[in-house]
Design a protein around this motif. Structure first.
Motif, PDB file in Angstrom:
ATOM      1  N   PRO A 171       0.930  -1.333   0.016  1.00 46.07           N
ATOM      2  CA  PRO A 171      -0.052  -0.277   0.046  1.00 46.07           C
ATOM      3  C   PRO A 171       0.817   1.285  -0.063  1.00 46.07           C
ATOM      4  O   PRO A 171       1.925   1.301   0.650  1.00 46.07           O
ATOM      5  N   PHE A 172       0.339   2.174  -0.582  1.00 43.30           N
ATOM      6  CA  PHE A 172       1.007   3.450  -0.943  1.00 43.30           C
ATOM      7  C   PHE A 172       0.961   4.501   0.413  1.00 43.30           C
ATOM      8  O   PHE A 172      -0.191   4.032   1.057  1.00 43.30           O
ATOM      9  N   ASN A 173       2.081   4.964   0.982  1.00 42.99           N
ATOM     10  CA  ASN A 173       2.087   5.707   2.046  1.00 42.99           C
ATOM     11  C   ASN A 173       1.973   4.994   3.364  1.00 42.99           C
ATOM     12  O   ASN A 173       1.421   5.467   4.291  1.00 42.99           O
ATOM     13  N   ASP A 174       2.248   3.640   3.013  1.00 46.05           N
ATOM     14  CA  ASP A 174       2.150   2.827   4.330  1.00 46.05           C
ATOM     15  C   ASP A 174       3.620   2.264   4.503  1.00 46.05           C
ATOM     16  O   ASP A 174       4.040   1.253   4.011  1.00 46.05           O
ATOM     17  N   LEU A 175       4.358   2.892   5.371  1.00 49.12           N
ATOM     18  CA  LEU A 175       5.955   2.733   5.558  1.00 49.12           C
ATOM     19  C   LEU A 175       6.038   1.454   6.317  1.00 49.12           C
ATOM     20  O   LEU A 175       6.919   0.610   5.951  1.00 49.12           O
ATOM     21  N   ALA A 176       5.140   1.100   7.093  1.00 46.09           N
ATOM     22  CA  ALA A 176       5.590  -0.179   7.919  1.00 46.09           C
ATOM     23  C   ALA A 176       5.405  -1.527   6.885  1.00 46.09           C
ATOM     24  O   ALA A 176       6.125  -2.319   7.100  1.00 46.09           O
ATOM     25  N   ALA A 177       4.185  -1.242   6.061  1.00 46.86           N
ATOM     26  CA  ALA A 177       4.221  -2.394   5.263  1.00 46.86           C
ATOM     27  C   ALA A 177       5.182  -2.486   4.027  1.00 46.86           C
ATOM     28  O   ALA A 177       5.615  -3.460   3.632  1.00 46.86           O
ATOM     29  N   ALA A 178       5.812  -1.169   3.504  1.00 44.97           N
ATOM     30  CA  ALA A 178       7.026  -1.527   2.648  1.00 44.97           C
ATOM     31  C   ALA A 178       8.268  -2.111   3.450  1.00 44.97           C
ATOM     32  O   ALA A 178       9.024  -2.677   2.900  1.00 44.97           O
ATOM     33  N   ALA A 179       8.356  -1.529   4.768  1.00 44.95           N
ATOM     34  CA  ALA A 179       9.362  -2.223   5.552  1.00 44.95           C
ATOM     35  C   ALA A 179       9.474  -3.556   5.578  1.00 44.95           C
ATOM     36  O   ALA A 179      10.380  -4.460   5.781  1.00 44.95           O
ATOM     37  N   GLU A 180       8.235  -4.182   5.594  1.00 43.18           N
ATOM     38  CA  GLU A 180       8.110  -5.632   5.654  1.00 43.18           C
ATOM     39  C   GLU A 180       8.582  -6.323   4.493  1.00 43.18           C
ATOM     40  O   GLU A 180       8.887  -7.576   4.541  1.00 43.18           O
ATOM     41  N   VAL A 181       8.545  -5.639   3.308  1.00 40.48           N
ATOM     42  CA  VAL A 181       8.946  -6.404   1.840  1.00 40.48           C
ATOM     43  C   VAL A 181      10.363  -5.768   1.254  1.00 40.48           C
ATOM     44  O   VAL A 181      10.582  -6.551   0.533  1.00 40.48           O
ATOM     45  N   ILE A 182      10.734  -4.734   2.062  1.00 39.36           N
ATOM     46  CA  ILE A 182      12.133  -4.247   1.463  1.00 39.36           C
ATOM     47  C   ILE A 182      13.383  -5.148   2.331  1.00 39.36           C
ATOM     48  O   ILE A 182      13.347  -5.019   3.749  1.00 39.36           O
ATOM     49  N   ASN A 183      14.113  -5.795   1.613  1.00 38.69           N
ATOM     50  CA  ASN A 183      15.049  -6.525   2.350  1.00 38.69           C
ATOM     51  C   ASN A 183      16.458  -6.461   1.479  1.00 38.69           C
ATOM     52  O   ASN A 183      16.545  -5.741   0.420  1.00 38.69           O
ATOM     53  N   ASP A 184      17.299  -7.359   1.658  1.00 39.69           N
ATOM     54  CA  ASP A 184      18.520  -7.367   1.138  1.00 39.69           C
ATOM     55  C   ASP A 184      18.545  -7.804  -0.286  1.00 39.69           C
ATOM     56  O   ASP A 184      19.259  -7.673  -1.115  1.00 39.69           O
ATOM     57  N   ASN A 185      17.433  -8.530  -0.454  1.00 38.42           N
ATOM     58  CA  ASN A 185      17.014  -9.004  -1.987  1.00 38.42           C
ATOM     59  C   ASN A 185      16.635  -7.779  -2.981  1.00 38.42           C
ATOM     60  O   ASN A 185      16.047  -8.120  -4.224  1.00 38.42           O
ATOM     61  N   THR A 186      16.290  -6.686  -2.129  1.00 41.14           N
ATOM     62  CA  THR A 186      15.692  -5.683  -2.807  1.00 41.14           C
ATOM     63  C   THR A 186      16.408  -4.969  -3.781  1.00 41.14           C
ATOM     64  O   THR A 186      17.454  -4.473  -3.225  1.00 41.14           O
TER      65      THR A 186
END
Ligand SMILES: *Cc1c(COP(=O)(O)O)cnc(C)c1O
Length: 404
Positions: A171-186
């Motif tokens: 979801p746009f503007n949802d930093l917590a959700a982004a933090a869950e999927v951004i990792n070292d494979n991003t």
């Protein structure tokens, strides 16, 4: 000379692949923020060719640049560079974070280059699993298979499967959700500072700042898709300047050519090395005709006069739209930045954005939608006050009709 072929709106249905459903009139001429159809009816242009005609129609400086270059040199191919492309590159570099520029012909191609750069850079660094791209729901990044997959509107991609993989949407503007999927494979995060097609939704400053930090932590590239927000649209040359968040890669198109097709990907010296000789390209990208036009466009837009003027015009629109909304309350929110303005329809008028713009056409004004529930305005950055007033008066008549 032979007579030109007679054409009407019906010709579109007869001869064109039906991917569009254009209005039932044909525009033939434009000057500033006014356009005229085949019957000579005038319209005030509040759409600017979807955030493209940032200096209106037939701007004298831009037209002169086109005509001058047309008599000199149109195209060479990438085995030969040219003067206008180098001058435009220098203008963009001097005005932004960028140190290197890649030119292409559209927004989708600029994003395509950015995403390819991100994947290749991770691979060049020896990281074979670092190929994941994070993008956002409702985003729009173009219509090539890669960019339509990065976009967050499944209705535009689902019919073309199998799609390129390795793209996750949150979801746009949802930093917590982004933090869950951004990792070292991003390898990259791609985001519009203001989602345009998705409904004119501005990113929160904390969201973009948070994405910057997550990208830094995981060595992922932050790509700002400024195809719609760029070139003065929000009152700064690029929206990242307002947010104070600097991307690694920025894509720009639309207003860059004011109607002449051109796109560009801006990045740093370090990242530019990824796209070494032969690894990417385009026949027309950076041709002298397109870049001469864009150079003229840039020189007019990147002035305090035009950029300050955008903020002033934003206020004219807000005042006028709020007044309309007081008389006929159909908007629950008026949002956006500069001359990228979205009016969210109230529940009672949900789904009626297209109908409102059709009535607006009848009243002599051209407006856009951004999804079924948002009326969008992206006029020329130099639209005269008189045209704003007249266009809003015509728009008010369309609103009165939908409310009656
Ligand atoms: C319009 C748009 C694109 C696509 O640009 P094209 O020139 O149509 O390929 C990409 N991203 C954003 C944000 C846009 O508004």
């Amino acid at each position: 000379m032979e007579q030109p072929i007679a054409v009407t709106r019906q010709s579109f249905d007869d001869w064109m692949v039906p991917v569009y459903a254009p209005a039932d009139f044909i525009l033939v001429r434009g000057e500033g923020s006014q356009v005229w159809d085949q019957q000579g009816k005038s319209y005030i242009d509040f759409a600017g060719g979807i955030a493209v005609n940032a200096l209106g129609h037939a701007h004298p400086v831009v037209t002169a640049a086109l005509v001058e270059q047309a008599g000199k040199l149109w195209h060479l191919g990438n085995g030969y560079t040219n003067e206008p492309v180098l001058r435009l590159a220098k203008l963009l570099i001097d005005a932004t974070f960028a140190e290197k520029v890649f030119f292409c012909n559209s927004g989708a191609e600029a994003n395509e280059a950015a995403l390819k750069l991100a994947r290749k850079r991770a691979l060049d660094n020896g990281n074979h699993s670092k190929n994941q791209i994070v993008a956002f729901n409702n985003a729009f990044h173009g219509r090539t298979l890669f960019t339509v997959s990065a976009g967050g509107q499944p209705k535009y991609s689902k019919d073309f499967a199998p799609l390129p993989g390795g793209i996750t949407h949150t979801p746009f503007n949802d930093l917590a959700a982004a933090a869950e999927v951004i990792n070292d494979n991003t390898c990259a995060v791609i985001v519009e500072p203001i989602q345009g097609e998705g409904g004119v939704l501005p990113a929160d400053a904390a969201f973009l700042q948070g994405l910057r930090e997550l990208c830094d932590r995981h060595d992922a590239l932050l790509i700002f898709d400024e195809v719609q927000t760029g070139m003065g649209r929000t009152g700064d040359l690029y929206a990242y300047m307002q947010y104070g968040v600097v991307p690694d890669v920025l894509t720009t198109a639309k207003a860059l050519g004011c109607g002449f097709p051109i796109g560009a990907m801006l990045t740093t010296d370090e990242l530019a090395k990824t796209l070494s000789v032969g690894t990417h390209g385009t026949t027309y990208g950076g041709n002298p005709l397109a870049t001469a036009v864009a150079g003229a466009v840039f020189s007019v837009i990147n002035t305090p006069e035009v950029l300050e003027g955008v903020k002033q015009r934003h206020q004219w629109f807000l005042d006028g739209l709020n007044k309309i909304n007081q008389q006929y309350p159909i908007f629950s929110e008026i949002r956006g930045g500069g001359l990228l303005i979205g009016c969210q329809l109230t529940k009672d008028y949900a789904g009626k954005a297209k109908q409102i713009t059709q009535l607006a056409n009848e009243e002599g004004v051209i407006a856009l939608i951004a999804g079924p529930d948002v009326v969008r305005f992206t006029p020329s950055l130099v639209i005269p006050e008189q045209d704003v007033k007249e266009g809003l008066a015509r728009f008010a008549r369309a609103v009165a009709r939908i409310c009656s």
